[in-house]
Design a protein around this motif. Structure first.
Motif, PDB file in Angstrom:
ATOM      1  N   ALA A  84      -3.525   7.555   0.401  1.00  0.00           N
ATOM      2  CA  ALA A  84      -3.657   7.108  -1.221  1.00  0.00           C
ATOM      3  C   ALA A  84      -2.056   7.133  -1.380  1.00  0.00           C
ATOM      4  CB  ALA A  84      -4.459   8.031  -2.010  1.00  0.00           C
ATOM      5  N   ASP A  85      -1.418   6.404  -1.034  1.00  0.00           N
ATOM      6  CA  ASP A  85       0.024   6.182  -1.410  1.00  0.00           C
ATOM      7  C   ASP A  85       0.289   5.585  -2.635  1.00  0.00           C
ATOM      8  OD1 ASP A  85       2.778   3.975   0.020  1.00  0.00           O
ATOM      9  OD2 ASP A  85       2.862   6.004  -1.195  1.00  0.00           O
ATOM     10  N   GLN A  86       1.365   6.428  -3.214  1.00  0.00           N
ATOM     11  CA  GLN A  86       1.605   6.028  -4.772  1.00  0.00           C
ATOM     12  C   GLN A  86       3.112   5.706  -5.122  1.00  0.00           C
ATOM     13  OE1 GLN A  86       0.271   9.137  -7.470  1.00  0.00           O
ATOM     14  NE2 GLN A  86      -1.592   7.887  -7.919  1.00  0.00           N
ATOM     15  N   GLY A  87       3.776   5.311  -3.937  1.00  0.00           N
ATOM     16  CA  GLY A  87       5.026   4.893  -4.229  1.00  0.00           C
ATOM     17  C   GLY A  87       5.907   5.135  -2.941  1.00  0.00           C
TER      18      GLY A  87
ATOM     19  N   VAL B 231       6.791  -1.312   9.981  1.00  0.00           N
ATOM     20  CA  VAL B 231       7.120  -0.554   8.771  1.00  0.00           C
ATOM     21  C   VAL B 231       6.457  -1.534   7.906  1.00  0.00           C
ATOM     22  CG1 VAL B 231       9.081  -0.495   7.006  1.00  0.00           C
ATOM     23  CG2 VAL B 231       9.462   0.241   9.390  1.00  0.00           C
ATOM     24  N   LEU B 232       6.202  -2.795   7.607  1.00  0.00           N
ATOM     25  CA  LEU B 232       5.757  -3.678   6.668  1.00  0.00           C
ATOM     26  C   LEU B 232       4.244  -3.147   6.866  1.00  0.00           C
ATOM     27  CD1 LEU B 232       7.386  -6.993   7.436  1.00  0.00           C
ATOM     28  CD2 LEU B 232       7.844  -5.134   5.676  1.00  0.00           C
ATOM     29  N   GLU B 233       3.498  -3.137   7.916  1.00  0.00           N
ATOM     30  CA  GLU B 233       2.108  -2.532   7.898  1.00  0.00           C
ATOM     31  C   GLU B 233       2.090  -1.394   7.035  1.00  0.00           C
ATOM     32  OE1 GLU B 233       0.726  -4.364  12.159  1.00  0.00           O
ATOM     33  OE2 GLU B 233       1.555  -2.405  12.347  1.00  0.00           O
ATOM     34  N   LYS B 234       2.710  -0.421   7.330  1.00  0.00           N
ATOM     35  CA  LYS B 234       2.453   0.876   6.414  1.00  0.00           C
ATOM     36  C   LYS B 234       2.911   0.497   5.075  1.00  0.00           C
ATOM     37  CE  LYS B 234       3.872   3.879  10.515  1.00  0.00           C
ATOM     38  NZ  LYS B 234       4.748   4.707  10.809  1.00  0.00           N
ATOM     39  N   LYS B 235       3.818  -0.054   4.405  1.00  0.00           N
ATOM     40  CA  LYS B 235       4.217  -0.319   3.442  1.00  0.00           C
ATOM     41  C   LYS B 235       3.183  -1.332   2.394  1.00  0.00           C
ATOM     42  CE  LYS B 235       7.948  -1.185   0.043  1.00  0.00           C
ATOM     43  NZ  LYS B 235       9.389  -1.976  -0.161  1.00  0.00           N
ATOM     44  N   TYR B 236       2.673  -2.289   3.206  1.00  0.00           N
ATOM     45  CA  TYR B 236       1.868  -3.241   2.361  1.00  0.00           C
ATOM     46  C   TYR B 236       0.471  -3.133   2.962  1.00  0.00           C
ATOM     47  CZ  TYR B 236       6.155  -5.374   0.868  1.00  0.00           C
ATOM     48  OH  TYR B 236       7.437  -5.526   0.388  1.00  0.00           O
TER      49      TYR B 236
ATOM     50  N   LYS C  94       7.105   6.845   3.153  1.00  0.00           N
ATOM     51  CA  LYS C  94       7.945   7.362   2.294  1.00  0.00           C
ATOM     52  C   LYS C  94       9.261   7.610   2.634  1.00  0.00           C
ATOM     53  CE  LYS C  94       4.686   8.576  -0.768  1.00  0.00           C
ATOM     54  NZ  LYS C  94       4.749   8.093  -2.139  1.00  0.00           N
ATOM     55  N   ILE C  95      10.255   7.655   1.480  1.00  0.00           N
ATOM     56  CA  ILE C  95      11.703   8.048   1.425  1.00  0.00           C
ATOM     57  C   ILE C  95      11.672   9.396   0.326  1.00  0.00           C
ATOM     58  CG2 ILE C  95      13.936   7.499   0.786  1.00  0.00           C
ATOM     59  CD1 ILE C  95      13.192   4.692   1.501  1.00  0.00           C
ATOM     60  N   MET C  96      12.174  10.380   0.699  1.00  0.00           N
ATOM     61  CA  MET C  96      12.021  11.415   0.148  1.00  0.00           C
ATOM     62  C   MET C  96      13.509  11.972  -0.465  1.00  0.00           C
ATOM     63  SD  MET C  96      10.131  14.974   0.886  1.00  0.00           S
ATOM     64  CE  MET C  96       8.596  14.216   0.825  1.00  0.00           C
TER      65      MET C  96
END
Length: 327
Positions: free
Chosen positions: A33-36, A272-277, A123-125
């Protein structure tokens, strides 16, 4: 996992009765449940275990997953959140569970009062360190730092991944970044360290100030000094530093939630695009995955990104729901 199952797991977790498998299941649900893209963590204001537990309860309750009063949540003296925190560091916290600012990623080998941070792949932390310095950690990074810096120096470890540092100036207390192959020593400056183990090299790029680089090993060699817009690259095979001018592309652009690729394979770009989108990208010609590209992407729509990639690398594609096929 349906809503009722989540309620049961949440209740057991708060009561300290969840098994390791149940904690892992709850953690996986959080990750999904990615929120950002960017998480901010303030490590200077630690909370007690009970404060974390109470806030967790309130977040669950506010989302309608619990319907009991706080005093009805049993508290067990032997309940330990520490083992779970290492995993929950990667949680996006769909229930607004941004409680890993307290003790984010304390590892099981916490024998020297240090904390371990594992950044998930989507994520970027951003961390605020005990001395007021800031560090941005890229996806997949593993970072270790002390709860309190010593009087002699401020030492942190980038075990794997990429980090951008904005170091608060303290003349009598140097800031040291240790990697597997080299050490970076500064007093107060901003710089980028890229040390992914899978890449087989370590790169340090300076944005402001002055940075000293020393190789690890039995022989003591003079430090290589870097000024703004300079960088060094250390290959694991050659084991010597190569000093050069930093690329024109902004070294810290990735900190601002941008996707920065420097001569990266399309296979890694697609990953990377797969994970983000949350899509699946498949190329009919496998050789396309080995093509390399340098590009900086912001928050464009996925269709715009695919258009730019297709135009640059000369391929056509078809988007259908959550699947992209490259012809």
């Amino acid at each position: 996992m349906n809503r009722n199952e989540l309620k049961i797991l949440a209740q057991k977790y708060l009561a300290g009765e969840a098994s390791a498998e149940e904690k892992a299941l709850l953690n996986q649900w959080y990750d999904a449940a990615d929120q950002g893209w960017l998480e901010k963590v303030d490590t200077k204001t630690p909370e007690t275990e009970e404060e974390v537990k109470q806030r967790l309860f309130e977040n669950l309750k506010s989302k309608g997953f619990l319907n009991v009063k706080p005093m009805e949540v049993p508290v067990k003296k032997q309940f330990s959140i520490r083992s779970l925190m290492f995993k929950i560091t990667s949680a996006a916290a769909v229930l607004a569970l941004v409680f890993f600012g307290w003790q984010l990623g304390v590892d099981q080998f916490d024998q020297v009062n240090k904390k371990m941070v594992n950044v998930p792949g989507n994520k970027i932390m951003e961390l605020l360190l005990p001395d007021g310095s800031k560090v941005w950690l890229s996806s997949g990074s593993v970072f270790k730092y002390p709860k309190k810096f010593s009087k002699a120096n401020r030492t942190v470890e980038l075990i794997d991944g990429r980090a951008f540092f904005e170091v608060k100036h303290q003349k009598s207390q140097p800031f040291i970044v240790k990697t597997n192959s080299l050490n970076v020593v500064v007093l107060g400056t901003s710089f980028d360290v890229r040390a992914y183990k899978k890449e087989g090299s370590t790169k340090v790029s300076v944005v402001t100030g002055k940075v000293g680089i020393t190789l690890k090993g039995p022989e003591e060699k003079p430090a290589v000094m870097l000024l703004p817009k300079q960088q060094v690259v250390l290959s694991d095979i050659q084991n010597h530093l190569i000093k050069a001018k930093a690329p024109e592309i902004a070294v810290n652009a990735w900190c601002n939630s941008k996707l920065v690729f420097e001569q990266e394979t399309l296979a890694n770009v697609f990953s990377v695009l797969e994970k983000k989108y949350k899509v699946k990208i498949i190329a009919e010609d496998p050789s396309l995955y080995e093509e390399r590209i340098s590009i900086t992407l912001g928050d464009q729509h996925l269709s715009e990104i695919m258009f730019m990639l297709g135009f640059t690398k000369h391929f056509k594609y078809h988007i259908a729901n959550d699947r992209i096929t490259i012809k």
